[in-house]
Design an enzyme around this catalytic site. Structure first.
Site, short mmCIF file in Angstrom:
data_model
loop_
_atom_site.label_atom_id
_atom_site.label_comp_id
_atom_site.label_asym_id
_atom_site.label_seq_id
_atom_site.Cartn_x
_atom_site.Cartn_y
_atom_site.Cartn_z
N GLY A 14 0.79 -1.23 0.00
CA GLY A 14 0.00 0.00 0.00
C GLY A 14 0.82 1.28 0.00
N LYS A 67 -8.69 -13.37 -10.46
CA LYS A 67 -9.97 -12.68 -10.68
C LYS A 67 -10.86 -12.96 -9.49
CE LYS A 67 -12.24 -16.51 -13.01
NZ LYS A 67 -13.02 -17.01 -14.12
N MET A 94 -4.00 -7.17 -7.49
CA MET A 94 -3.40 -8.19 -8.36
C MET A 94 -4.43 -9.08 -9.07
SD MET A 94 -0.34 -7.32 -8.12
CE MET A 94 0.58 -8.66 -8.89
N ARG A 95 -5.64 -8.58 -9.26
CA ARG A 95 -6.64 -9.37 -9.97
C ARG A 95 -7.24 -8.55 -11.10
NH1 ARG A 95 -8.91 -13.70 -6.22
NH2 ARG A 95 -7.78 -13.40 -4.28
N HIS A 113 0.34 1.34 -13.23
CA HIS A 113 1.09 0.16 -13.69
C HIS A 113 2.56 0.52 -13.80
CE1 HIS A 113 1.76 -3.66 -15.67
NE2 HIS A 113 2.52 -3.01 -16.54
C1 GRF Z 1 3.01 -0.85 -7.80
O1 GRF Z 1 4.27 -1.00 -8.39
C2 GRF Z 1 1.94 -0.70 -8.84
O2 GRF Z 1 2.40 -0.10 -10.01
C3 GRF Z 1 1.56 -2.12 -9.13
O3 GRF Z 1 1.65 -2.78 -7.89
C4 GRF Z 1 2.57 -2.09 -7.04
C5 GRF Z 1 1.82 -1.75 -5.77
O4 GRF Z 1 2.64 -1.27 -4.78
N1 GRF Z 1 0.27 -2.17 -9.76
P1 GRF Z 1 2.02 -0.68 -3.42
O5 GRF Z 1 1.16 -1.77 -2.79
O6 GRF Z 1 1.25 0.55 -3.74
O7 GRF Z 1 3.23 -0.40 -2.59
#
Ligand code: GRF
Length: 195
Positions: A14, A67, A94-95, A113
């Site tokens: 986070g 998902k 992550m989904r 991303h």
């Molecule tokens: C980040 O690198 C973001 O781009 C990717 O997942 C990571 C999340 O990091 N989608 P965090 O949980 O905000 O530290």
């Protein structure tokens, strides 16, 4: 002045959420976070939310890893709707987002991303950049659609790839750029939301 009402969804530590909270606290971002959801009980993002007194929602999905089943995502969409949020902010979620949430918040879900999209979609984008031997990568904030990292691009930041970079050092440098970019894009949207 209307403040943008946000929900944040994540799976990890986070740090992007922390940078959003910091920007709100310093007055650089005219927004409020009304709800934080995560799909892992031990996700750091949930601890951060609790520490900030923000309502949390634990997504309970034992069946799939990439998902949510339609019923579980419908419950998430209902929580988001009940919280009356303007925008859903994916921060390390992550989904893949499917129709229950996409249909409930059409054109109102954004993601960050860790690459310069359309290059290096999907997992471990910093490792993909290292493997490809590029000299420059970065991060992208984009609208979320039904694809994986395919939605319309809102903004990007460039990050150099250094000769002695490891996956960890490159990801850490990209994250510094993310922490600046995401709150800036959210503030731009907050200003547009008002008008
Ligand atoms: C980040 O690198 C973001 O781009 C990717 O997942 C990571 C999340 O990091 N989608 P965090 O949980 O905000 O530290």
């Amino acid at each position: 002045m209307k403040r943008l009402q946000l929900a944040v969804i994540g799976s990890g530590k986070g740090s992007n959420f922390a940078s959003i909270l910091q920007s709100i606290g310093s007055g650089q971002l005219a927004a409020d976070v009304r709800l934080v959801a995560a799909d892992k009980p031990d996700a750091g993002i949930l601890d951060l939310a609790r520490g900030a007194g923000i309502e949390t929602h634990l997504i309970d999905e034992p069946r799939f890893r990439t998902k949510l089943s339609p019923g579980v995502e419908a419950i998430l969409a209902e929580r988001m709707s009940a919280a009356d949020v303007d925008l859903i902010v994916l921060a390390g979620y992550m989904r893949v987002v499917k129709s229950p949430l996409l249909d409930a918040f059409p054109g109102r879900i954004i993601n960050i991303h860790p690459s310069l999209l359309p290059s290096f979609r999907g997992l471990d984008a910093w490792q993909q950049a290292l493997d490809a031997g590029v000299k420059e990568t970065g991060c992208t904030v984009h609208w979320v659609d039904a694809g994986v990292d395919t939605g319309k691009i809102l903004a990007q930041s460039y990050v150099p790839v250094l000769p002695d970079d490891t996956a960890a050092s490159l990801h850490a440098r990209i994250q510094i750029a993310e922490h600046a970019l995401y709150p800036q894009v959210l503030q731009s949207l907050a200003e547009e939301w008002e008008s």
